[in-house]
Design an enzyme around this catalytic site. Structure first.
Site, mmCIF file in Angstrom:
data_model
loop_
_atom_site.group_PDB
_atom_site.id
_atom_site.type_symbol
_atom_site.label_atom_id
_atom_site.label_comp_id
_atom_site.label_asym_id
_atom_site.label_seq_id
_atom_site.Cartn_x
_atom_site.Cartn_y
_atom_site.Cartn_z
ATOM 1 N N GLY A 21 0.864 -1.180 0.000
ATOM 2 C CA GLY A 21 0.000 0.000 0.000
ATOM 3 C C GLY A 21 0.894 1.220 0.000
ATOM 4 N N GLY A 24 2.728 1.380 3.386
ATOM 5 C CA GLY A 24 3.469 0.268 3.975
ATOM 6 C C GLY A 24 3.174 -1.017 3.236
ATOM 7 C CD GLU A 25 6.592 -4.959 4.001
ATOM 8 O OE1 GLU A 25 6.836 -5.367 2.857
ATOM 9 O OE2 GLU A 25 7.343 -5.110 4.952
ATOM 10 C CB VAL A 26 -0.326 -6.709 3.761
ATOM 11 C CG1 VAL A 26 -1.099 -7.711 4.607
ATOM 12 C CG2 VAL A 26 -1.081 -5.393 3.684
ATOM 13 C CD GLU A 94 -6.217 -18.120 3.588
ATOM 14 O OE1 GLU A 94 -6.034 -18.611 4.701
ATOM 15 O OE2 GLU A 94 -5.379 -18.154 2.671
ATOM 16 N N GLY A 95 -8.580 -14.358 0.051
ATOM 17 C CA GLY A 95 -8.894 -14.013 -1.340
ATOM 18 C C GLY A 95 -8.205 -12.751 -1.821
ATOM 19 C CG ASP A 136 -8.887 5.727 0.736
ATOM 20 O OD1 ASP A 136 -7.814 5.238 1.141
ATOM 21 O OD2 ASP A 136 -9.107 6.003 -0.465
ATOM 22 C CG ASN A 141 -8.658 0.671 0.934
ATOM 23 O OD1 ASN A 141 -7.550 0.135 0.960
ATOM 24 N ND2 ASN A 141 -8.825 1.974 0.887
ATOM 25 C CB THR A 176 -15.252 34.759 17.966
ATOM 26 O OG1 THR A 176 -14.030 34.134 17.543
ATOM 27 C CG2 THR A 176 -15.096 35.311 19.376
HETATM 28 C C1 LIG Z 1 -5.166 -1.222 10.230
HETATM 29 C C2 LIG Z 1 -4.814 -1.804 8.917
HETATM 30 C C3 LIG Z 1 -5.883 -1.501 7.915
HETATM 31 C C4 LIG Z 1 -5.256 -1.465 6.558
HETATM 32 N N1 LIG Z 1 -4.735 -0.393 6.060
HETATM 33 N N2 LIG Z 1 -4.680 0.737 6.750
HETATM 34 C C5 LIG Z 1 -3.958 1.758 6.216
HETATM 35 N N3 LIG Z 1 -3.482 1.632 4.973
HETATM 36 N N4 LIG Z 1 -3.764 2.862 6.919
HETATM 37 C C6 LIG Z 1 -5.157 -2.667 5.784
HETATM 38 C C7 LIG Z 1 -4.762 -2.594 4.479
HETATM 39 C C8 LIG Z 1 -4.620 -3.754 3.731
HETATM 40 C C9 LIG Z 1 -4.888 -4.995 4.290
HETATM 41 N N5 LIG Z 1 -4.704 -6.095 3.496
HETATM 42 C C10 LIG Z 1 -4.833 -7.388 3.885
HETATM 43 O O1 LIG Z 1 -5.171 -7.736 4.999
HETATM 44 C C11 LIG Z 1 -4.539 -8.340 2.825
HETATM 45 C C12 LIG Z 1 -4.675 -9.696 2.899
HETATM 46 C C13 LIG Z 1 -4.241 -10.191 1.672
HETATM 47 C C14 LIG Z 1 -4.109 -11.470 1.164
HETATM 48 C C15 LIG Z 1 -3.613 -11.612 -0.132
HETATM 49 O O2 LIG Z 1 -3.441 -12.802 -0.724
HETATM 50 C C16 LIG Z 1 -3.748 -13.935 0.052
HETATM 51 C C17 LIG Z 1 -3.275 -10.515 -0.891
HETATM 52 C C18 LIG Z 1 -3.413 -9.247 -0.367
HETATM 53 C C19 LIG Z 1 -3.892 -9.105 0.912
HETATM 54 N N6 LIG Z 1 -4.082 -7.984 1.636
HETATM 55 C C20 LIG Z 1 -5.306 -5.051 5.601
HETATM 56 C C21 LIG Z 1 -5.445 -3.890 6.352
#
Ligand SMILES: CCC/C(=N\NC(=N)N)c1ccc(NC(=O)c2cc3cc(OC)ccc3[nH]2)cc1
Length: 320
Positions: A21, A24-26, A94-95, A136, A141, A176
């Site tokens: 994102g 950051g990253e996941v 998972e999707g 957003d 998302n 005011t």
């Molecule tokens: C508090 C975190 C909330 C958030 N983003 N928040 C933010 N960008 N400020 C956020 C953004 C992205 C995700 N993404 C995932 O959980 C996710 C699971 C996943 C699985 C995948 O293949 C199995 C592929 C992408 C995935 N993203 C989860 C939470």
């Protein structure tokens, strides 16, 4: 690779990156004690240090994530931070992201788009009933629980979210007034219209799910995307919309209305004929039940159309 918090490492093994994102990253993580899979969202503070609002936003986001309780909103399991990053442990979807599902399938089957859209409406209705604007909503998302077409979806990324503070507005009005802008007094800034921004985004989301392309795009004519949006000028390319029902198109057209006062609300969208589809509602409610209750006999809680848009089941609880 910034050093991970010790406590996080003691409890989870972090492996490959599964999503990226802007902030950051996941990463895919395994809980050491159970081997259960989780997603860890890493939000680096320094990216936004310049704006200084990052910490504020992230804390608001964490607060929202820990307060909300709805089957179609992402849940946090754990939360850690170092001086330069936040580590949020989340249920693994998972999707992956809806964005990639639509991209890989060109466009979604109308019935699948309806099932996903209904769940998004329920999630956003819950947020709006609790005075939260997402602000957003986009395919990146919206996460899918499995690779099946018929799956649970969850809305995530509350980085831009705002808790509608009527109290804050009242405090402002006590000061005011001489320096306050007109819109602070007009309806535009109060609860009513703030929520409408999410209805617009849901219209764009539905457009993308049904057609596979974005309604406002620089490739359409010479107007800029901003100009197209301001004038509500979207293009339904015939080849992409031929097989889409008129009722589905009607929902899109009533959400992509420029004037927020005239735009269909989330509650109105839930009452639209396109969504009064019993088989879809049954599937959605089975998917949205807490785990394990999906297989009990449903006759006592078979949702009627009216029920389906009522407040969430008691298990959803209310914001504490
Ligand atoms: C508090 C975190 C909330 C958030 N983003 N928040 C933010 N960008 N400020 C956020 C953004 C992205 C995700 N993404 C995932 O959980 C996710 C699971 C996943 C699985 C995948 O293949 C199995 C592929 C992408 C995935 N993203 C989860 C939470």
């Amino acid at each position: 690779q910034s050093s991970l918090p010790r406590a996080l490492q003691d409890k989870y093994v972090l492996t490959r990156r599964i999503g990226t994102g802007v902030c950051g990253e996941v990463r895919l993580a395994f809980e050491r004690s159970t081997c259960r899979k989780f997603a860890v969202k890493i939000i680096n503070k320094k990216n936004f240090q310049s704006e200084g609002t990052a910490t504020r936003n992230a804390e608001t986001e964490i607060e929202i994530l820990q307060r909300v309780d709805h089957p179609c909103l992402i849940k946090t399991e754990d939360f850690y931070q170092t001086e330069d990053s936040y580590y949020i442990v989340l249920e693994l979807m998972e999707g992956g992201e809806l964005f990639h599902r639509v991209k890989s399938q060109q466009q979604l089957d109308e019935g699948v788009a309806k099932l996903y859209f209904y769940q998004m409406l329920c999630a956003v209705q819950y947020l709006h009933r609790n005075g939260i604007i997402h602000r957003d909503l986009k395919p990146e998302n919206v996460l899918l629980s499995s690779s099946e077409d018929e799956c649970l979806i969850k809305v995530t990324d509350f980085n831009q979210s705002r808790i509608l503070e009527e109290a804050a507005l009242m405090r402002t009005l006590c000061g005011t007034p001489s320096y306050l802008a007109p819109e602070v007094f007009t309806h535009a800034s109060s609860t009513g219209y703030g929520l409408a921004v999410d209805a617009w985004s849901l219209g764009v989301l539905l457009f993308v799910c049904l057609s596979g392309y974005a309604p406002f795009h620089e490739s359409f004519g010479e107007r800029s995307v901003t100009e197209q949006i301001i004038h509500g000028e979207f293009t339904m390319v015939p080849s992409k919309w031929r097989r889409v029902s008129n009722q589905a198109k009607d929902v899109v057209r009533k959400l992509l209305v420029v004037d927020p006062k005239l735009r269909m609300t989330v509650d109105e969208a839930l009452q639209h004929p396109w969504l009064q589809d019993q088989p879809m509602l049954q599937t959605a409610h089975r998917l949205m039940k807490p785990a394990g209750r999906g297989d009990e006999d449903d006759e006592d809680d078979a949702p009627s159309a009216a029920v389906s848009t009522e407040a969430e089941p008691s298990s959803a609880g209310s914001l504490n």
